[in-house]
Design an enzyme around this catalytic site. Structure first.
Site, PDB file in Angstrom:
ATOM      1  N   ARG A 227       0.708  -1.011  -0.013  1.00  0.00           N
ATOM      2  CA  ARG A 227       0.017   0.025   0.079  1.00  0.00           C
ATOM      3  C   ARG A 227       0.786   1.434  -0.086  1.00  0.00           C
ATOM      4  O   ARG A 227       1.829   1.138   0.698  1.00  0.00           O
ATOM      5  CB  ARG A 227      -0.606   0.127   1.223  1.00  0.00           C
ATOM      6  CG  ARG A 227      -2.314  -1.020   1.103  1.00  0.00           C
ATOM      7  CD  ARG A 227      -3.151  -0.564  -0.051  1.00  0.00           C
ATOM      8  NE  ARG A 227      -4.646  -1.502  -0.062  1.00  0.00           N
ATOM      9  CZ  ARG A 227      -4.493  -2.007  -0.980  1.00  0.00           C
ATOM     10  NH1 ARG A 227      -3.343  -2.595  -1.496  1.00  0.00           N
ATOM     11  NH2 ARG A 227      -5.449  -3.125  -0.818  1.00  0.00           N
ATOM     12  N   HIS A 275      -0.459   0.214  -9.723  1.00  0.00           N
ATOM     13  CA  HIS A 275      -1.476  -0.317  -8.757  1.00  0.00           C
ATOM     14  C   HIS A 275      -2.007  -1.673 -10.068  1.00  0.00           C
ATOM     15  O   HIS A 275      -3.173  -2.191  -9.960  1.00  0.00           O
ATOM     16  CB  HIS A 275      -2.459   0.372  -8.570  1.00  0.00           C
ATOM     17  CG  HIS A 275      -2.818  -1.176  -7.172  1.00  0.00           C
ATOM     18  ND1 HIS A 275      -3.279   0.187  -6.459  1.00  0.00           N
ATOM     19  CD2 HIS A 275      -2.289  -1.673  -6.364  1.00  0.00           C
ATOM     20  CE1 HIS A 275      -3.430  -0.848  -4.559  1.00  0.00           C
ATOM     21  NE2 HIS A 275      -2.902  -2.452  -5.577  1.00  0.00           N
TER      22      HIS A 275
END
Length: 312
Positions: A227, A275
């Site tokens: 993250r 991502h």
């Protein structure tokens, strides 16, 4: 059996049809605002509070490996989900294989010094460089969950020294395990490559900061697959500029999409992907969810349930 589905970007119709085929006895519908009809299971990603609040659900499935978006929303709106309702995440469903591909390819890229050769190519400079020695190229994995285990397994093929760090000690063959904050410094001290696969919890936010980076060997590399909130970006940029960190491969960020003005875009020692290190594979996710629902209906023990207190 009634199942409600919500995902802001997935092909909802594909999912509904696939779930109906996998669970023929289920009535599956796309949830929309104002839908307060009964449901037994909810399949969600970044769900609105009203979707789950007040429902007598048997379980909720997050359509990804992380549940931080749900847990953070629960902190602000505890009424959104009864504490007795089990929350599940997709533990693998093809994501482990994707993480393996991503991690191995990047570790080998750095080990063979392709980053340095790219910089030389940019200036039309021909110069063979000394090779790195495998026995000195220790790989450290922050976070020893399902995905961390998969990445460690894939790297063992290449005979790099491997170590992992987590809340509790692991017993992985061929991997040196470190546990707890008191062993973090010792873990970091030999990591030529640091791979972040930590869960997103209050304890791990901002963990990759100046203090942590200073404990790495000079010229270490960072691979962030977890993250964006784990990394203090200004501290990473400073470490890159000083040479403390020689390179970073980043798939996740504090703000996504990454704003065009963010200096990470232009840094010569940073590589960015949007991502995509491990995305949800719909067919495998449907198979996992249908199998887990069948086990829950039979009262069997199942894997993948989230410990809300721990955050994963």
């Amino acid at each position: 059996m009634d199942i409600i589905f919500y995902h802001p970007t997935f092909d909802t119709q594909w999912w509904i049809e696939a779930l109906r085929k996998a669970i023929p006895q289920a009535r599956v519908r796309a949830w929309k605002s104002g839908d307060n009809d009964s449901a037994d299971y909810a399949l969600v990603w970044h769900p609105p509070v009203e979707m789950l609040a007040g429902r007598d659900l048997k379980a909720v499935f997050a359509l990804g490996a992380g549940v931080d978006s749900i847990l953070s929303k629960l902190q602000a709106h505890p009424e959104m989900l009864n504490p007795s309702v089990p929350l599940f995440r997709l533990e693998d469903t093809g994501m482990g294989e994707q993480m393996q591909e991503y991690a191995v390819s990047q570790v080998l890229h750095w080990f063979r010094r392709f980053d340095d050769y790219r910089i030389q190519q940019n200036s039309s400079h021909w110069q063979p460089l000394p090779e790195y020695h495998r026995e000195d190229f220790t790989i450290g994995i922050l976070g020893a969950g399902v995905l961390g285990s998969k990445v460690a397994q894939s790297l063992q093929t290449w005979r790099f020294p491997l170590r992992c760090w987590s809340r509790t000690r692991k017993s992985w063959p061929g991997v040196q395990s470190f546990a707890g904050r008191e062993e973090l410094s010792a873990f970091l001290s030999q990591c030529r490559v640091l791979i972040n696969l930590l869960p997103n919890t209050p304890e791990t936010v901002g963990i990759i900061n100046q203090q942590l980076l200073e404990k790495l060997p000079d010229g270490a590399y960072l691979l962030n697959l977890a993250r964006g909130v784990h990394v203090v970006e200004d501290d990473l940029l400073a470490a890159l500029d000083s040479g403390k960190v020689k390179g970073a491969m980043l798939d996740v960020f504090n703000r996504e999409p990454l704003p065009p003005e963010n200096p990470l875009w232009q840094h010569p020692r940073v590589t960015i992907t949007p991502h995509v290190a491990a995305i949800t594979r719909p067919a495998e996710a449907v198979e996992y969810i249908s199998r887990t629902i069948a086990q829950l209906e039979k009262g069997e023990r199942v894997c993948g349930q989230v410990d809300r207190a721990r955050g994963y």
